[in-house]
Design a protein around this motif. Structure first.
Motif, PDB file in Angstrom:
ATOM      1  N   GLY A  39     -15.060  -7.684   0.282  1.00 27.05           N
ATOM      2  CA  GLY A  39     -14.330  -6.448   0.081  1.00 27.05           C
ATOM      3  C   GLY A  39     -12.863  -6.680  -0.176  1.00 27.05           C
ATOM      4  N   ALA A  40     -12.361  -6.095  -1.245  1.00 28.05           N
ATOM      5  CA  ALA A  40     -10.959  -6.270  -1.617  1.00 28.05           C
ATOM      6  C   ALA A  40     -10.083  -5.317  -0.827  1.00 28.05           C
ATOM      7  CB  ALA A  40     -10.795  -6.019  -3.107  1.00 28.05           C
ATOM      8  N   VAL A  41      -8.871  -5.763  -0.527  1.00 27.53           N
ATOM      9  CA  VAL A  41      -7.847  -4.898   0.043  1.00 27.53           C
ATOM     10  C   VAL A  41      -7.044  -4.342  -1.122  1.00 27.53           C
ATOM     11  CG1 VAL A  41      -5.828  -4.771   1.542  1.00 27.53           C
ATOM     12  CG2 VAL A  41      -7.720  -6.301   2.124  1.00 27.53           C
ATOM     13  N   THR A  42      -6.794  -3.048  -1.113  1.00 29.25           N
ATOM     14  CA  THR A  42      -6.001  -2.438  -2.175  1.00 29.25           C
ATOM     15  C   THR A  42      -4.619  -2.086  -1.643  1.00 29.25           C
ATOM     16  OG1 THR A  42      -6.814  -0.210  -1.678  1.00 29.25           O
ATOM     17  CG2 THR A  42      -8.048  -1.509  -3.294  1.00 29.25           C
ATOM     18  N   PHE A  43      -3.671  -2.002  -2.556  1.00 26.98           N
ATOM     19  CA  PHE A  43      -2.285  -1.738  -2.200  1.00 26.98           C
ATOM     20  C   PHE A  43      -1.758  -0.632  -3.104  1.00 26.98           C
ATOM     21  CE2 PHE A  43      -3.419  -6.074  -1.340  1.00 26.98           C
ATOM     22  CZ  PHE A  43      -3.026  -6.243  -0.017  1.00 26.98           C
ATOM     23  N   ASP A  44      -1.088   0.327  -2.481  1.00 25.98           N
ATOM     24  CA  ASP A  44      -0.590   1.455  -3.258  1.00 25.98           C
ATOM     25  C   ASP A  44       0.781   1.865  -2.739  1.00 25.98           C
ATOM     26  OD1 ASP A  44      -0.677   3.359  -5.259  1.00 25.98           O
ATOM     27  OD2 ASP A  44      -1.589   4.875  -3.965  1.00 25.98           O
ATOM     28  N   ALA A  45       1.618   2.362  -3.623  1.00 19.66           N
ATOM     29  CA  ALA A  45       2.957   2.820  -3.250  1.00 19.66           C
ATOM     30  C   ALA A  45       3.267   4.110  -3.990  1.00 19.66           C
ATOM     31  CB  ALA A  45       4.000   1.759  -3.577  1.00 19.66           C
ATOM     32  N   TYR A  66       6.931  -3.213  -7.894  1.00 16.92           N
ATOM     33  CA  TYR A  66       7.417  -4.326  -7.080  1.00 16.92           C
ATOM     34  C   TYR A  66       6.981  -4.145  -5.628  1.00 16.92           C
ATOM     35  CZ  TYR A  66      10.590  -7.541  -4.705  1.00 16.92           C
ATOM     36  OH  TYR A  66      11.103  -8.534  -3.917  1.00 16.92           O
ATOM     37  N   ALA A  67       7.041  -2.913  -5.133  1.00 17.81           N
ATOM     38  CA  ALA A  67       6.646  -2.645  -3.749  1.00 17.81           C
ATOM     39  C   ALA A  67       5.172  -2.974  -3.522  1.00 17.81           C
ATOM     40  CB  ALA A  67       6.924  -1.185  -3.400  1.00 17.81           C
ATOM     41  N   LYS A  68       4.317  -2.643  -4.485  1.00 14.25           N
ATOM     42  CA  LYS A  68       2.895  -2.993  -4.366  1.00 14.25           C
ATOM     43  C   LYS A  68       2.728  -4.508  -4.275  1.00 14.25           C
ATOM     44  CE  LYS A  68       1.045   0.936  -7.040  1.00 14.25           C
ATOM     45  NZ  LYS A  68       0.356   1.296  -8.301  1.00 14.25           N
ATOM     46  N   GLN A  69       3.470  -5.202  -5.110  1.00 13.78           N
ATOM     47  CA  GLN A  69       3.402  -6.663  -5.096  1.00 13.78           C
ATOM     48  C   GLN A  69       3.824  -7.205  -3.736  1.00 13.78           C
ATOM     49  OE1 GLN A  69       5.569  -8.658  -8.302  1.00 13.78           O
ATOM     50  NE2 GLN A  69       6.237 -10.202  -6.820  1.00 13.78           N
ATOM     51  N   VAL A  70       4.893  -6.632  -3.172  1.00 15.38           N
ATOM     52  CA  VAL A  70       5.372  -7.085  -1.869  1.00 15.38           C
ATOM     53  C   VAL A  70       4.324  -6.840  -0.789  1.00 15.38           C
ATOM     54  CG1 VAL A  70       7.077  -6.684  -0.051  1.00 15.38           C
ATOM     55  CG2 VAL A  70       7.814  -6.842  -2.433  1.00 15.38           C
ATOM     56  N   LEU A  71       3.669  -5.690  -0.825  1.00 12.30           N
ATOM     57  CA  LEU A  71       2.623  -5.406   0.159  1.00 12.30           C
ATOM     58  C   LEU A  71       1.515  -6.456   0.085  1.00 12.30           C
ATOM     59  CD1 LEU A  71       2.230  -1.519  -0.170  1.00 12.30           C
ATOM     60  CD2 LEU A  71       3.519  -2.787   1.561  1.00 12.30           C
ATOM     61  N   ALA A  72       1.159  -6.843  -1.134  1.00 11.84           N
ATOM     62  CA  ALA A  72       0.126  -7.863  -1.314  1.00 11.84           C
ATOM     63  C   ALA A  72       0.607  -9.227  -0.823  1.00 11.84           C
ATOM     64  CB  ALA A  72      -0.272  -7.940  -2.790  1.00 11.84           C
ATOM     65  N   ASP A  73       1.818  -9.607  -1.228  1.00  8.35           N
ATOM     66  CA  ASP A  73       2.365 -10.897  -0.815  1.00  8.35           C
ATOM     67  C   ASP A  73       2.544 -10.959   0.698  1.00  8.35           C
ATOM     68  OD1 ASP A  73       2.479 -11.644  -3.463  1.00  8.35           O
ATOM     69  OD2 ASP A  73       4.610 -11.210  -3.695  1.00  8.35           O
ATOM     70  N   ALA A  74       3.049  -9.867   1.273  1.00 12.49           N
ATOM     71  CA  ALA A  74       3.280  -9.832   2.717  1.00 12.49           C
ATOM     72  C   ALA A  74       1.965  -9.942   3.479  1.00 12.49           C
ATOM     73  CB  ALA A  74       4.017  -8.549   3.101  1.00 12.49           C
ATOM     74  N   SER A  75       0.936  -9.254   3.011  1.00 15.29           N
ATOM     75  CA  SER A  75      -0.362  -9.323   3.684  1.00 15.29           C
ATOM     76  C   SER A  75      -0.899 -10.748   3.683  1.00 15.29           C
ATOM     77  CB  SER A  75      -1.359  -8.378   3.008  1.00 15.29           C
ATOM     78  OG  SER A  75      -0.988  -7.028   3.213  1.00 15.29           O
ATOM     79  N   VAL A 108      -9.041  -3.350   7.672  1.00 16.22           N
ATOM     80  CA  VAL A 108      -8.175  -2.530   6.821  1.00 16.22           C
ATOM     81  C   VAL A 108      -8.593  -2.734   5.369  1.00 16.22           C
ATOM     82  CG1 VAL A 108      -5.809  -2.154   6.020  1.00 16.22           C
ATOM     83  CG2 VAL A 108      -6.246  -2.655   8.440  1.00 16.22           C
ATOM     84  N   ASP A 109      -8.892  -1.662   4.684  1.00 16.64           N
ATOM     85  CA  ASP A 109      -9.302  -1.740   3.282  1.00 16.64           C
ATOM     86  C   ASP A 109      -8.160  -1.456   2.319  1.00 16.64           C
ATOM     87  OD1 ASP A 109     -11.974  -2.277   3.966  1.00 16.64           O
ATOM     88  OD2 ASP A 109     -12.371  -0.136   4.237  1.00 16.64           O
ATOM     89  N   ALA A 110      -7.135  -0.739   2.816  1.00 17.92           N
ATOM     90  CA  ALA A 110      -6.028  -0.357   1.938  1.00 17.92           C
ATOM     91  C   ALA A 110      -4.730  -0.331   2.731  1.00 17.92           C
ATOM     92  CB  ALA A 110      -6.289   1.009   1.316  1.00 17.92           C
ATOM     93  N   VAL A 111      -3.652  -0.761   2.104  1.00 16.12           N
ATOM     94  CA  VAL A 111      -2.313  -0.674   2.687  1.00 16.12           C
ATOM     95  C   VAL A 111      -1.484   0.200   1.755  1.00 16.12           C
ATOM     96  CG1 VAL A 111      -0.269  -1.934   3.457  1.00 16.12           C
ATOM     97  CG2 VAL A 111      -2.531  -2.992   3.655  1.00 16.12           C
ATOM     98  N   THR A 112      -0.873   1.230   2.315  1.00 11.46           N
ATOM     99  CA  THR A 112      -0.125   2.168   1.477  1.00 11.46           C
ATOM    100  C   THR A 112       1.333   2.245   1.912  1.00 11.46           C
ATOM    101  OG1 THR A 112      -0.632   4.073   2.892  1.00 11.46           O
ATOM    102  CG2 THR A 112      -2.183   3.566   1.104  1.00 11.46           C
TER     103      THR A 112
END
Length: 461
Positions: free
Chosen positions: A19-25, A46-55, A74-78
């Motif tokens: 299962g993939a984690v998704t990132f949204d801003a 850029y914020a979406k990228q940071v959420l992915a990199d930070a995770s 957690v399936d999604a980080v917003t």
């Protein structure tokens, strides 16, 4: 971090077993000054990228290679940028960033994009860390872990305490973060283990279970072993005595290191600013503290391990450039001092002095001309570990080669030192015989090319 959002997500999807984690801003405050600044200087993509990199970074810090029970489900980080007070907060898997904070962030304290990135690394930690059911009773533990992650990622905020500061490990979030950084050095993986145990709630006995020492014992050790930061209100004599005590088990009269500061440019604008805003007394204190810190980084508890230096001298001179070191003498450019901007003048000059002091004590400078990035990278590594990264430094993972720039090398060495604790100390000792690229294999078991590839992969590059 010159990645497209898709690339960052692809790396994370590959890292998750199921299962993939998704990132949204989303910016819901785009009509406000802060929301407009967010769009202009940070941006949703850029914020979406940071959420992915930070995770990805957090999973690594927590030693959670897969999602099969290691991580929170957690399936999604917003991220939502909102017109609210404060800085940011996290609820569940949703991070809320204050547009008012973004709008009011002082440019003199640093780049707003870098600051927002640091805030997001902190808040993303709250998404993934265990045990938040005990947050209300023990907030400093959870916030300290979040700031530890931010610290390790290289996004130290303006105004953070320096290593060794604080009267209690619970004094503030950044005090706790610095303390946890020490604990993680004493017991590699400490924060990962602590986070794992927090799944069942907080218990002060976790410190004993992980390290064999109580939190009080660890705090005492931390205070005793930390270099005394120049921002701490120490007298110059006390700082010098600390350095002397570290250099020899003999009485201070035998083999003491002395510190001398001469302002040879007192008639210039830079020399006058040095006297007015820094001072010779403060500079002596910094030289002593930086020396003690360099010895600690290089694992040199006795004088026999170190270069035979009896005195460290700083000369402020009317010369071009920032600073240079020859033998045991550091030259600081008065022109540079005069031109320092921002509200952190002392911090910037202190960072320069930490860097230059390393050149006084590091081995192998006979090979400097051919391999300057190695020696400068070590000096910037020490500056980084001391908490004085300069404005404009690259962020972790950036660079096309480990030799791209001194700060690229410093970030890379920081990674190597996390993979193999004591890497920089071992490398410095080997440099006594000159530089050889085989040292990377001898210390870590991997070539420098393999280590660089691993480093880039860690940050999704």
């Amino acid at each position: 971090m010159k990645l497209f959002h898709v690339a960052a997500l692809a790396a994370l999807m590959a890292a998750t077993a199921a299962g993939a984690v998704t990132f949204d801003a989303t910016n819901t405050a785009s009509s406000t000054a802060g929301g407009q600044r967010f769009d202009r200087e940070v941006g949703v993509d850029y914020a979406k990228q940071v959420l992915a990199d930070a995770s990805s970074f957090i999973w690594d810090a927590f030693e959670q290679p897969g999602d099969g029970g290691d991580r929170k489900p957690v399936d999604a980080v917003t991220l939502t940028v909102e017109d609210i007070d404060g800085v940011a907060f996290t609820s569940g898997d949703g991070i809320h960033l204050s547009a008012r904070y973004v709008g009011g962030y002082n440019a003199g304290a640093g780049d707003v994009r870098t600051e927002v990135t640091g805030v997001l690394y902190h808040e993303a930690t709250h998404v993934w860390q265990w045990g938040l059911q005990d947050y209300a009773a023990h907030p400093w533990v959870y916030e300290g872990i979040a700031d530890f992650v931010r610290l390790r990622a290289g996004y130290v905020a303006a105004g953070w305490v320096q290593p060794g500061q604080g009267s209690s490990w619970e004094d503030s979030y950044s005090v706790t973060a610095r303390f946890f950084d020490y604990c993680d050095g004493v017991e590699p993986g400490f924060v990962a283990e602590l986070n794992g145990k927090l799944k069942d709630g907080y218990n002060v006995d976790y410190f004993v279970q992980i390290t064999g020492k109580t939190v009080q014992q660890l705090w005492q050790d931390y205070k005793a072993n930390s270099p005394k930061s120049p921002d701490m209100k120490l007298h110059v004599v006390a700082a010098i005595l600390l350095a002397v005590a570290a250099s020899s088990s003999s009485p201070p009269a035998a083999g003491a290191v002395t510190y001398e500061v001469n302002n040879e440019a007192a008639s210039t604008a830079g020399g006058q600013r040095f006297d007015r805003e820094y001072s010779a007394g403060y500079a002596k204190q910094v030289l002593a503290a930086a020396t003690s810190f360099a010895w600690s980084i290089f694992s040199q508890p006795s004088a026999a391990d170190r270069r035979p230096v009896d005195a460290v001298v700083l000369a402020v001179r009317d010369v071009d450039g920032i600073a240079s070191t020859s033998g045991n003498t550091i030259t600081l450019g008065a022109g540079y001092v005069a031109g320092v901007t921002g509200n952190d003048f002392k911090t910037q000059v202190t960072g320069v002095l930490y860097h230059e002091v390393v050149h006084v004590w590091q081995w192998g400078l006979q090979d400097y001309a051919a391999h300057s990035w190695v020696y400068e990278g070590i000096a910037d590594f020490v500056r980084l570990r001391a908490g004085y990264p300069a404005a404009g430094w690259v962020q972790p993972g950036q660079g096309n080669s480990w030799e791209d720039s001194f700060s690229v090398t410093a970030r890379f060495f920081d990674y190597c030192d996390s993979v193999k604790p004591g890497f920089v100390a071992d490398l410095n000792a080997k440099l006594k015989n000159g530089y050889n690229v085989d040292y990377f294999v001898q210390i870590t078991g991997k070539t420098v090319q393999q280590l660089w590839q691993d480093y880039k992969a860690k940050y999704g590059n």
